[in-house]
Design a protein around this motif. Structure first.
Motif, PDB file in Angstrom:
ATOM      1  N   PRO A  72       0.796  -1.220   0.000  1.00 11.51           N
ATOM      2  CA  PRO A  72       0.000   0.000   0.000  1.00 11.51           C
ATOM      3  C   PRO A  72       0.833   1.277   0.000  1.00 11.51           C
ATOM      4  O   PRO A  72       0.310   2.343  -0.216  1.00 11.51           O
TER       5      PRO A  72
ATOM      6  N   ASP B  74     -11.923   3.715  -1.745  1.00 10.41           N
ATOM      7  CA  ASP B  74     -11.828   3.427  -0.324  1.00 10.41           C
ATOM      8  C   ASP B  74     -10.397   3.698   0.085  1.00 10.41           C
ATOM      9  O   ASP B  74      -9.528   2.851  -0.101  1.00 10.41           O
TER      10      ASP B  74
ATOM     11  N   ASN C   4      -7.718   1.511   1.781  1.00 10.26           N
ATOM     12  CA  ASN C   4      -6.888   0.513   1.111  1.00 10.26           C
ATOM     13  C   ASN C   4      -5.428   0.897   1.104  1.00 10.26           C
ATOM     14  O   ASN C   4      -4.577   0.073   0.808  1.00 10.26           O
TER      15      ASN C   4
ATOM     16  N   SER D 100      -7.139   2.584  -4.246  1.00  6.08           N
ATOM     17  CA  SER D 100      -8.360   2.794  -3.460  1.00  6.08           C
ATOM     18  C   SER D 100      -9.520   2.016  -4.022  1.00  6.08           C
ATOM     19  O   SER D 100     -10.374   1.542  -3.296  1.00  6.08           O
TER      20      SER D 100
ATOM     21  N   GLY E 109      -7.973  -2.218  -4.169  1.00  2.80           N
ATOM     22  CA  GLY E 109      -7.369  -2.908  -3.045  1.00  2.80           C
ATOM     23  C   GLY E 109      -6.061  -3.562  -3.460  1.00  2.80           C
ATOM     24  O   GLY E 109      -5.833  -3.847  -4.619  1.00  2.80           O
TER      25      GLY E 109
ATOM     26  N   THR F 244     -13.147  -8.894  -5.925  1.00  6.66           N
ATOM     27  CA  THR F 244     -12.075  -8.452  -5.044  1.00  6.66           C
ATOM     28  C   THR F 244     -12.146  -9.150  -3.703  1.00  6.66           C
ATOM     29  O   THR F 244     -11.148  -9.636  -3.175  1.00  6.66           O
TER      30      THR F 244
ATOM     31  N   GLU G 108      -9.461 -11.760  -1.886  1.00  6.14           N
ATOM     32  CA  GLU G 108      -8.728 -11.508  -0.657  1.00  6.14           C
ATOM     33  C   GLU G 108      -8.999 -12.568   0.409  1.00  6.14           C
ATOM     34  O   GLU G 108      -8.111 -13.005   1.106  1.00  6.14           O
TER      35      GLU G 108
ATOM     36  N   ALA H 279      -9.421  -7.557   6.685  1.00  7.54           N
ATOM     37  CA  ALA H 279      -8.812  -6.420   6.002  1.00  7.54           C
ATOM     38  C   ALA H 279      -8.740  -5.218   6.930  1.00  7.54           C
ATOM     39  O   ALA H 279      -7.763  -4.485   6.961  1.00  7.54           O
TER      40      ALA H 279
ATOM     41  N   LYS I 208      -5.398  -3.233   8.012  1.00  8.07           N
ATOM     42  CA  LYS I 208      -5.118  -1.831   7.747  1.00  8.07           C
ATOM     43  C   LYS I 208      -4.900  -1.031   9.009  1.00  8.07           C
ATOM     44  O   LYS I 208      -4.016  -0.203   9.082  1.00  8.07           O
TER      45      LYS I 208
END
Lengths: 376, 542, 403
Positions: A38, A168, A171, A237, A240, C211, C215, C362, C366
């Motif tokens: 990221p 988003d 991410n 974003s 992901g 997506t 993941e 996730a 993060k």
């Protein structure tokens, strides 16, 4: 370059911006995420700063040797045979770059726009159209850049703003989670996205105020850097970090998902593709022009136009060499590492070091100065 | 109705065949007359009027003129009557009389506005054929050339091709002198120079170069003069001939010389530092150098307020783009990329095109061709019939074609919108260029879809970027360092903001409006604003 | 050099012109395209008996061979396209059918499509596909499902913004029904989705679902049920490890969406003193907090803040809705109801199924990288053990126009 119009600072900026934004921007979000997760956008930022520094170095060289391109002062600084060797190497480097651009362009066009048109035809048409531009002079290219750059900077970002609800930004977390080692390794790949700035070695004498080159380059590279960063941030974003590594051209796929409901052109990717064709065309043409310039200076001709057509054929054949897209990107990676880094980063620094060590070149030029007007 | 004119018989074209005048005048009247009658044999419109002057009719005179080219009244009153009658009535010392008839006649008797003397008969013939009258006196080796031009003329009418809602309705006429006068009326400045030359070996057409001496770019002026003098052609019948000789690239579809019928446009151009080329026998005046945005400007842009003017200008650019690319984009989308338009529209187009036998681009070519033919036909046919044919023909044929299932209704709409957009362009010459380029784009779009359209536009852009008009890049205000000129391209900023002249065109005398000029005060010297000499005028316009 | 060069250039140009005229490889007239609006993929069950029967049937025939029952064929692919000819009113002879559904079998989606191409008079075009439907049995076959998903993602024409639905039963049936309301089926679905009025279906698009599956291997796919002549979109299918795990009912789906912070609009009915009071939601916000204690247990706090209005009570005089006490009561009741639903679904999905469909992993990755470092390798086992605490705060803002 024969005796002609000089280009202004703005034109240099436009040339640089359209040169750098080419095929790289399509794969950029993926490659930086592969390298740094990221924090990919940080990689872009740092890479940009490095490149700005190098281009300032190059601009110093241009001021030290007025009216000379690297072909000339390279020979002066490094001894003639070595200089010619480097120039030839540079020439090959640019020619290969052209071939890559043409081929990647053709692959993407085939993938998204024209399924059944043979690759040969697409490559041939874009090369021929490019040849038409390269036969002219740098000022024409500069003017084209000036016309085009506002469009292809503003329009895609306008469209991107339509995608903001889908973005988003979380991410992009965790921030600074990448290990420094990985980060540094990634710098190698990111710098190759900025390749093209080294053409300043050739174009600086054509400016009507070469001393402004440093400022112009910084602004241009800054614009490119910001564009890259925004693209990376937007793509990551939306997709992901996992998904984005699966997509070959995340930038395009991102635009594919943007819809402006109710508008006439609901699917914006058509407009984006059209703009992108123009961008790659400029990149291709400017590299082509750089190659022709080197050759022109090596053999000291007045008008470079006659070299263009044979070179077109050469580039065409080179572009058709890779068999498929996997091989193509492999070659491109190898090219970036073995040719891009040396010619883009190392070579200018070496020359600059040589200039400093041998104390050659002054603000007013040295005895070996060859004027642009010679031969015209 | 006549109007006095006079050509300064200055340097003629130094052409090999016509290097030096060769034929000197004779002393004897008869020999001179013989010369003329021989050269002008079978020219029955040349009139030879022999008469005798003096109380005892002792001096032989002859007047030669071309019927139709002269002002009869003037000849009768000022020359013939004056010489034949008034001299007799004058109370003159007989001694004076016998000394030099010629000088007497020249200085005192011929009461016209312009007189000249001429030694060479072949040059005299040129003047004769231009509308001057020749006065021959027996015993003298010189000819008096009397300015007596007067021929039928259309007069000053509204220009046909450049109508405006607001603005003067003066249009140039076919007589050079009327045109230069219209120009002088607008620029009452001694710096407005009007240089005349003669072009065309056989036509000897008078051509005038007009410019403002302290604004014009000298390089451009020199280039203009150089190119004009290099024209070596039989006859210059219209300014179009000149245009084609002096333009930079004959192979470019874009016009590099602007032409106009309107004196106010020419005056404005001269104030910007451009050069005007006025040609006899045509109301179309050439303006050089030209950049592309000048071709999109119209005179009334400046007479209306800036907001409206900007809006209309933007519309003009948009319609130019539409007229150029719409058919090509339509073909690209329907034949290659139906994924780009909203689904409902795509389905609708597909529906309306079922059963149409031609592919989209053949349809487009057919409709465009038909439209071009109708347009040409409309021009040739007289008056109201012509216009009706154009409109009605288009509609009727379009409708019929749709009903016959030959073309789809969307195609008709596309073609109609394209045509209407092209009419919105203010300059006819650029309209023609676009008509041609449209077909080029259609062809490319038919072959490669959107990619082809982009390639075509790129090629055109490259061409435009490399095009120059007398040393000025064609795309000038949009590229290059003169960004403040952009205020007059896509939009038109208010007049108070247009206080500098376009740098690309002159670079001298940059200030044209003084700050404070809006309220009627004359501003003070503001020093060096822009350009190298910031000297402006002392007073703003009246 | 200029003379011969100019000649060479002109030859090249001439060749290019010829090229352009004869080329046009990609040109397909728009009316010759078959605009697929919806795509349905089912699993195909091969049976030997059927193959034999088909062979016998075709022994004596010389006609068009249908794709045979063979081991190769594993999928049933169906597409539907509108009959555009109907849009042109005059002068054409066109059948009255509003749409054309077609179906075939094949080893994978691409080949099946090619198969269909041979039977149609137009080139199949996927650029306007609005929805992709997957049949139940296909969802349960892990390998086939993953193959199909890859094909969908790899294709450049099928956009990522389209609807993706799991069909209870055979997806093919959804395309072949004749609905009363909207004849062109693809847009029917699209229009349902555009309403988004209730939370009872999971409004995520193909791209987002892909997506999520990448993941975590799990996701929620909206569910489609085929009726006699209508389609109902409500509920969801839980995917775990790229395979169908279970179906979620409408209310459960709604609660799952709440946990996700979606489904802002909907109606929750709460019983208060024998009256089922409807509460119309107008806004929902979610925040998540993850903490870890020293024993290595992870706690997840989900708090929802809900806004809305009361839409009904009972037509009587003795109790007013517009009364602060009543509203507080209502808020508590609604909160309780919603919490119960959410907790229910959370237990089911987390404990019973063990699928992280909300991106909790996730989130931890993060926002709490330290925690993530420890759990990321065995997230599958850790996830069911997380203690989740859901709290709902309800704010009733309005009550309609009467007191």
């Amino acid at each position: 370059m024969n005796s002609q119009e000089k280009i202004t600072s703005n034109q240099l900026m436009a040339i640089m911006i359209s040169l750098l934004i080419g095929i790289g921007i399509l794969t950029l979000p993926r490659t930086v995420t592969e390298e740094a997760g990221p924090d990919g956008w940080l990689l872009v930022l740092v890479g940009g700063i490095i490149v700005i520094i190098i281009s300032v170095v190059i601009s110093r060289l241009g001021i030290m040797f007025p009216n000379q391109t690297v072909v000339e002062y390279g020979s002066t600084l490094l001894s003639k045979p070595l200089g010619i060797l480097f120039s030839l190497g540079f020439f090959v480097y640019f020619v290969l770059f052209c071939a890559f651009e043409a081929r990647v362009f053709s692959e993407i066009t085939k993938q998204f726009l024209l399924d059944r048109t043979p690759t040969e035809v697409i490559v041939a048409t874009i090369l021929l159209t490019s040849a038409y531009l390269v036969r002219k002079d740098l000022a024409t290219i500069g003017r084209m850049g000036e016309m085009i750059v506002p469009v292809f900077i503003i329009v895609p970002f306008l469209f991107l703003s339509a995608a903001i609800p889908d973005m988003d930004l979380t991410n992009l977390l965790p921030f600074m989670g990448t290990s420094p080692v990985r980060f540094l390794a990634g710098l190698g790949t990111i710098v190759t996205s900025y390749l093209g700035f080294e053409t300043l070695l050739l174009f600086q004498p054509a400016m009507n105020r070469p001393q402004d080159a440093a400022k112009a380059m910084s602004v241009a590279l800054g614009v490119v850097m910001v564009s890259y960063i925004l693209t990376v941030i937007a793509s990551v974003s939306i997709f992901g970090v996992y998904e984005i590594q699966r997509l070959i051209w995340p930038t395009f796929t991102m635009f594919r998902t943007i819809k402006i409901p109710g508008a006439f052109l609901e699917n914006v990717h058509g407009v984006i593709m059209a703009i992108w064709v123009v961008t790659v065309y400029m990149t291709l043409s400017i590299f082509f022009f750089a190659a022709v310039t080197i050759m022109g200076r090596l053999v000291k001709v007045r008008d470079h136009a006659f070299m263009v057509l044979p070179l077109t054929f050469i580039i065409y054949f080179l572009a058709m060499v890779p068999d498929n897209i996997a091989v193509l990107y492999e070659y491109l990676d190898m090219f970036s590492i073995y040719l891009g880094v040396p010619f883009g980063l190392i070579f200018p620094l070496v020359i600059y070091a040589a200039a400093i060590i041998r104390k050659m070149g002054t603000e007013r030029g040295n005895k070996d100065e060859r004027s642009l007007e010679e031969g015209s | 109705m006549g109007f006095l004119g006079r050509t300064m018989n200055k340097k003629d074209n130094k052409k090999p065949e016509q290097d030096q005048p060769r034929d000197r005048a004779f002393s004897s009247l008869d020999k001179n007359l013989g010369y003329f009658k021989d050269k002008l044999k079978d020219c029955d419109d040349v009139v030879y009027r022999e008469f005798r002057v003096g109380s005892k009719q002792q001096y032989g005179f002859a007047l030669i003129f071309v019927d139709g080219l002269i002002d009869r009244n003037m000849i009768n009153e000022e020359v013939l009557k004056s010489l034949m009658l008034d001299i007799r009535r004058a109370n003159m010392n007989p001694g004076v009389f016998s000394r030099n008839i010629f000088t007497l006649a020249f200085n005192g008797a011929v009461t016209t506005g312009e007189v000249e003397e001429e030694e060479y008969l072949d040059k005299a013939i040129v003047s004769l054929l231009a509308g001057d009258s020749l006065l021959l006196i027996d015993g003298y080796k010189k000819v008096i050339v009397i300015g007596s031009k007067g021929w039928p003329n259309r007069g000053v009418q509204e220009p046909q091709t450049e109508a405006v809602i607001r603005g003067s309705r003066d249009g140039f006429s076919e007589t050079l002198r009327i045109n230069t006068a219209l120009l002088r009326r607008r620029l009452r400045d001694p710096e407005l120079k009007i240089k005349q030359i003669r072009l065309g070996v056989r036509s000897k057409t008078d051509v005038a170069i007009a410019y403002m001496d302290n604004i014009v770019d000298k390089k451009v002026l020199d280039e203009v003069e150089k190119r004009l003098r290099s024209i070596n052609m039989d006859g210059i019948l219209e300014s179009g001939y000149i245009e084609q000789f002096i333009e930079d690239s004959w192979y470019s579809p874009f016009p590099q010389v602007q032409n106009t019928e309107r004196p106010d446009r020419v005056a404005a151009a001269i104030l910007e530092g451009r050069v005007a080329i006025i040609t006899d026998n045509t109301p179309f005046v050439l303006l050089v150098p030209v950049t592309i945005n000048m071709l999109f400007q119209s005179a009334e842009d400046y007479y209306e307020r800036w907001f409206i003017a900007s809006f209309i200008r933007i519309m003009r650019y948009v319609s130019a783009f539409i007229s150029l690319t719409l058919p090509a984009i339509y073909i690209a989308i329907t034949s290659y990329h139906p994924g780009l338009i909203p689904t409902d529209l795509a389905l609708y187009i597909a529906g309306t095109r079922t059963g149409v036998p031609f592919p989209a681009f053949i349809e487009a070519v057919i409709m465009e061709m038909t439209l071009e033919l109708l347009r040409e036909a409309g021009i040739r046919l007289p008056g109201p019939i012509g216009q009706t044919i154009g409109i009605v023909g288009g509609l009727v044929i379009g409708q019929a074609a749709v009903q016959a299932g030959l073309v789809s209704p969307i195609m008709v709409i596309v073609v109609a919108v394209t045509a209407i957009s092209s009419f919105a362009l203010s300059s006819y010459s650029i309209g023609i260029s676009f008509r041609f380029l449209r077909f080029f784009l259609i062809a490319l779009s038919a072959a490669f879809g959107l990619f082809g359209v982009m390639l075509g536009l790129l090629i055109m852009l490259v061409h435009l970027c490399s095009l120059k008009s007398f040393g000025i890049p064609y795309l000038a205000p949009l590229v290059g360092n003169a960004y403040y000129e952009m205020g007059d391209s896509f939009i038109r900023v208010p007049l108070i903001a247009m206080h500098r002249r376009p740098k690309t065109l002159s670079g001298r005398n940059m200030i044209r409006i003084r700050p404070g000029g809006k309220n009627g005060q004359s501003g003070s010297e503001t020093g060096n604003i822009g350009g190298k000499d910031g000297r402006g005028y002392e007073k703003t316009g009246e | 050099m200029k003379g011969p060069l100019k000649k060479a250039v002109s030859y090249v140009l001439a060749a290019a012109l010829v090229f352009c005229a004869t080329g046009c490889w990609d040109r397909v007239e728009i009316n010759n395209r078959y605009f697929v609006l919806a795509l349905a993929v089912d699993k195909f069950e091969y049976s030997e008996a059927e193959e034999k029967k088909q062979e016998e049937e075709q022994q004596g025939q010389n006609g068009v061979q249908q794709p045979a029952e063979s081991r190769r064929n594993r999928l049933v692919v169906s597409i539907v396209a509108p009959n555009v000819g109907l849009l042109k009113s005059e002068g054409t002879i066109v059948t009255e059918e509003m749409k054309f559904p077609l179906s075939t079998v094949g080893p994978n989606t691409q080949e099946a499509i090619t198969q269909l191409d041979t039977r149609l008079n137009g080139r199949i075009f996927f650029g306007h596909v609005k929805a992709v439907l997957i049949g139940e049995r296909l969802l349960k076959d892990r390998k086939l499902f993953m193959e199909t998903m890859d094909e969908l993602e790899r294709d450049h024409q099928i956009g990522r913004n389209i609807d993706f639905l799991a069909v209870k039963g055979e997806a093919k049936d959804a395309l072949f029904i004749k609905p009363l309301v909207e004849p062109i089926i693809g847009t029917y679905l699209e229009q349902i989705f555009q309403q988004r009025r209730t939370g009872r279906f999971h409004g995520r698009k193909l791209g987002e679902i892909i997506t999520t599956i990448h993941e975590t291997g799990g996701a929620l796919i909206p569910r489609l049920t085929v009726g006699e002549n209508e389609l109902k979109v409500a509920g969801a299918c839980v995917i775990k490890n790229h395979k169908h795990r279970a179906w979620l009912g409408e209310l459960e789906t709604r609660a799952a969406q709440w946990i996700d912070g979606m489904a802002e609009e909907g109606t929750v009915s709460v019983e208060m003193q024998g009256i089922w009071v409807p509460f119309e939601m107008t806004g929902l916000e979610r925040s998540m907090e993850v903490t870890k204690d020293d024993d290595g247990n992870i706690y997840l706090d989900i708090s929802l803040t809900v806004e809305g209005e009361i839409a009904g009570y009972i037509y009587q005089i003795h109790r007013e809705v517009m009364d602060e006490k009543f509203i507080k009561e209502a808020q508590t009741a609604i909160g309780r109801e919603m919490t119960a639903e959410c907790t229910g679904v959370m237990d089911k999905v987390k404990n019973e199924f063990g699928v992280d469909i909300w991106g909790i992993g996730a989130h931890i990755r993060k926002f709490h990288p330290e925690i993530w470092r420890d759990v990321k390798d065995n997230w599958e086992e850790v996830f069911p053990d997380i203690e989740v605490n859901i709290s709902v705060l309800v704010n009733v803002r309005r009550i309609g126009i009467i007191k």
